[in-house]
Every structure is written in structure tokens, then in C-alpha cells.
Design an enzyme around this catalytic site. Sequence first.
Site, PDB file in Angstrom:
ATOM      1  N   LYS A   1       0.681  -1.169  -0.158  1.00  0.00           N
ATOM      2  CA  LYS A   1      -0.016  -0.103  -0.044  1.00  0.00           C
ATOM      3  C   LYS A   1       0.756   1.305  -0.017  1.00  0.00           C
ATOM      4  CE  LYS A   1      -4.371  -1.411   0.497  1.00  0.00           C
ATOM      5  NZ  LYS A   1      -4.342  -2.840   1.341  1.00  0.00           N
TER       6      LYS A   1
ATOM      7  N   GLU B   1     -10.170   6.585   2.485  1.00  0.00           N
ATOM      8  CA  GLU B   1     -11.169   5.608   3.117  1.00  0.00           C
ATOM      9  C   GLU B   1     -10.377   4.255   3.513  1.00  0.00           C
ATOM     10  OE1 GLU B   1     -10.219   5.512  -0.176  1.00  0.00           O
ATOM     11  OE2 GLU B   1      -9.719   3.300  -0.286  1.00  0.00           O
TER      12      GLU B   1
ATOM     13  N   SER C   1       1.574  -9.821  -0.712  1.00  0.00           N
ATOM     14  CA  SER C   1       1.467  -8.500  -0.789  1.00  0.00           C
ATOM     15  C   SER C   1       1.577  -7.608   0.606  1.00  0.00           C
ATOM     16  CB  SER C   1      -0.089  -8.392  -1.048  1.00  0.00           C
ATOM     17  OG  SER C   1      -0.783  -8.915  -0.485  1.00  0.00           O
TER      18      SER C   1
HETATM   19  C1  LIG Z   1      -5.277  -3.973   0.951  1.00  0.00           C
HETATM   20  C2  LIG Z   1      -4.617  -5.288   0.901  1.00  0.00           C
HETATM   21  C3  LIG Z   1      -4.675  -6.177  -0.291  1.00  0.00           C
HETATM   22  C4  LIG Z   1      -6.088  -5.800  -1.237  1.00  0.00           C
HETATM   23  O1  LIG Z   1      -5.877  -4.853  -2.043  1.00  0.00           O
HETATM   24  P1  LIG Z   1      -5.686  -4.817  -3.467  1.00  0.00           P
HETATM   25  O2  LIG Z   1      -5.869  -3.322  -3.989  1.00  0.00           O
HETATM   26  O3  LIG Z   1      -6.388  -5.793  -4.059  1.00  0.00           O
HETATM   27  O4  LIG Z   1      -4.160  -5.235  -3.563  1.00  0.00           O
HETATM   28  C5  LIG Z   1      -4.073  -7.229  -0.421  1.00  0.00           C
HETATM   29  N1  LIG Z   1      -2.997  -7.458   0.510  1.00  0.00           N
HETATM   30  C6  LIG Z   1      -2.649  -6.560   1.852  1.00  0.00           C
HETATM   31  C7  LIG Z   1      -1.524  -7.162   2.378  1.00  0.00           C
HETATM   32  C8  LIG Z   1      -3.443  -5.633   1.699  1.00  0.00           C
HETATM   33  O5  LIG Z   1      -2.984  -4.849   2.738  1.00  0.00           O
END
Ligand SMILES: *Cc1c(COP(=O)(O)O)cnc(C)c1O
Length: 396
Positions: A87, A109, A376
Amino acid sequence: MPESKGRFGIHGGQYIPETLMNAVIELERAYDHYKNDPDFNRELTELFNSYAGRPSLLYYAEKLTRELGGAKIYLKREDLNHTGSHKINNVLGQALLAKKMGKTRLIAETGAGQHGVATATAAALLDMECVVFMGEEDTKRQALNVYRMKLLGSEVIPVRTGTATLKDAVSEAMREWTSRIDDTHYCLGSVMGPHPFPTIVRDFQAVISREARAQILEAEGRLPDAVIACVGGGSNAIGSFYHFIPDESVKLIGCEAAGRGIDTFETAATVNTGRLGIFHGMKSYFCQDEYGQIAPVYSISAGLDYPGIGPEHAHLHDIGRAEYVPVTDEAAVNAFEYLSRTEGIIPAIESAHAVAYAMKLAPTLDKDKIIIITISGRGDKDCAAIARYRGEDIYE
Ligand SMILES: *Cc1c(COP(=O)(O)O)cnc(C)c1O
């Protein structure tokens, strides 16, 4: 309305009230200018490298590869970034852009609180005011992240409308932006919303595949056979896919949260269960009830339970360039535990959805094939919830 702008096939667009048009046009003009500005790009790269900890590692998961007994598996380690997920890439980009535009205040948000914390972090660093809208339900479930945002100097406003969750927080942030565009930038958290957001967020997250493509060529001398990432709104996935899209030999696989299964009502698998619709300023696929109302969605992972998907993903699905597969809570929890045990890496429960699908795919492929999984985020935030899922109660 500029129908041609921000379209991905039939998806995307700008389905917004007249009152938001000026803000969106101002943002589009500014972005068109700064995306090619060498100073802007130099400053952003500097923030990425010296503050967020980029480039993130592309790690060869040798033990995981050996145990699954098929394709070679690499992990793109976005969990190692400052604030613990991908993020920060988007947030640093948008905050810097807002600053260049002369804005002094960020609004955002947040669902689970991850994007809110990242935005509050960038605001603290760049000396900006920050207000985060969060569904009241979510403020209770994620009290620790509410505290973090306040600690970072941000204000958190609980949203009580609708189901008092993420989609209502998005609606409220859009309303707030309409009434205050002079000094405020709306820092949207995923590849969704009206044009130009899906493009802006995609471009800032594309650093993931820019690095991964170079790193895999360096390590293996060739491109991967598949890139796998989890999909909520779709920002880490599109960032992971983007620089591989022209490489037809690379399979792009998005993992949606199936919750308790796509044949139940407790799911958030938008492509697999949703229909074409218009919501939050964009045309795309959305989970809807029989009357076309946005359906309540469910996943064990708070970061994936958004009822829509970014318009570029909807298009990649339509043209068959990417594939979107459903992954249940149970499979994700198993993967969460498995990766922790095998590699000593605790993934976010969102990312565990991608790991789960790779665990199914890898053994079916030859040993000379290569898979990249995007991790992620890190899973510290999820430990208490997963313990509860397994019937163990721990206090946070
Ligand atoms: C917010 C988040 C997601 C989902 O958001 P995307 O916009 O689909 O990437 C996925 N993994 C983590 C660790 C997140 O914090």
C-alpha cells in the site's frame, strides 16, 4: 462526459456527480503533467528507496519448491516494505502528487485499516493533514489500526451509514472530497473509482512488476511462466501483472476471496459471482443481489472483502489475458500456516490466497517452470484472527 477517457474495454469511465467533475479533471491534468516530470519521478524513487525500503526482494523459495515438487517458486516480498504491505507504493505516489498540486490535506477510506495507516504515515512524513474515513463496524474490529492512525497524527471518522464498512467509507470519502477540493486530495487505496484513479494507482504499483521482471531475468535469464497475486480491488495484482502484460507466455492469475465458497452467499469473489454494474464512479463487475443492489460480501480477509474489482482487471478477464480464480477461507488459512512453517515467512491472510492457489498449481507443472507469487503484505496483523479461526483465543 468524456466517455473515451479511462476506459478499459467497456469498463472504467467516470460515473460521478457533476460536483466531483472539477476535482477529477484537476487531478487528471496534474497527473498527466507530473508522471513525465523528471523531478517528480526522482523524488518518488528516492522515497521508495530510502523510506519504503525498495526494491523489495524477489526471494527463491527453495524449501517450498522442493516440498511441492513442481515449478520453481519465487516470492515478491512486498511484505518487507515500510508499513508492511504494497500500500505504501501508491500512498507515497499520491501524497507527493497532492503536495505538488499545492494540497495540504489528505483524505482516505480504509477497511481493515491498512490503507489508512499507510496514508497517515505518508501524511506524517510529508507534513500534511490527514483524515481517514472508516466504517464504524471496522473501527471496532480494527481498534489497533485506529490507534496507529491517531498516533501518526491523523483523525479517524467512523462512518455509520449503510453496513458501516468499507464501501460506505469510500462513499463518505467521495462526499467529503466533493465539498472540499481546494486544499484536499482524496488518496484512494486501490485501482478503482472514477478515472484517473485506476490508472494512477496502477502506475504507482507497477513498480512491483518493473522490479520483478528485471529480478527474474537476472536470476533465471528468462521470464516466469505464471505470476500469481491476490485481488481485493486489485492494486497489488495489477502492479504485479503490469509489465508482464505484453509477454503472452506469462500467465497472469488473480486470486479472489471465495470466503465460505462461491456457491454460498458468504463470498467476495467478484469476477466469479458478480455481474456488470456501475458503482463508486466506475463500470466493472460487482457482487449484486437480484435487484442489482450491491450485495454484502464476506471473506476472512478484511483486505479482500470489497464488492467490486478494478476496471482494468474486468477488462483483462473479458479478453482472457488474465484468469481470476476463487480461493476459500479454509485454503487461505492452510496456506498462511504452511508458508509460515516452510519458509519462516508469515504472509498477510490476503496474500495467503495467492499462496494457496500456487500450492495447487505448482505440483502440476514441470520442474523447469517458474512461478512468481506476490506476497502483498505481512501477516502479523492476522495472527489473532487466524488463531480464533482455529478455535484458540488470544488477546491482542
Ligand atoms: C489492502 C490489501 C490487499 C488488497 O488490496 P488490493 O488493492 O487488491 O491489492 C491485499 N493484500 C494486503 C496485504 C493488503 O493490505
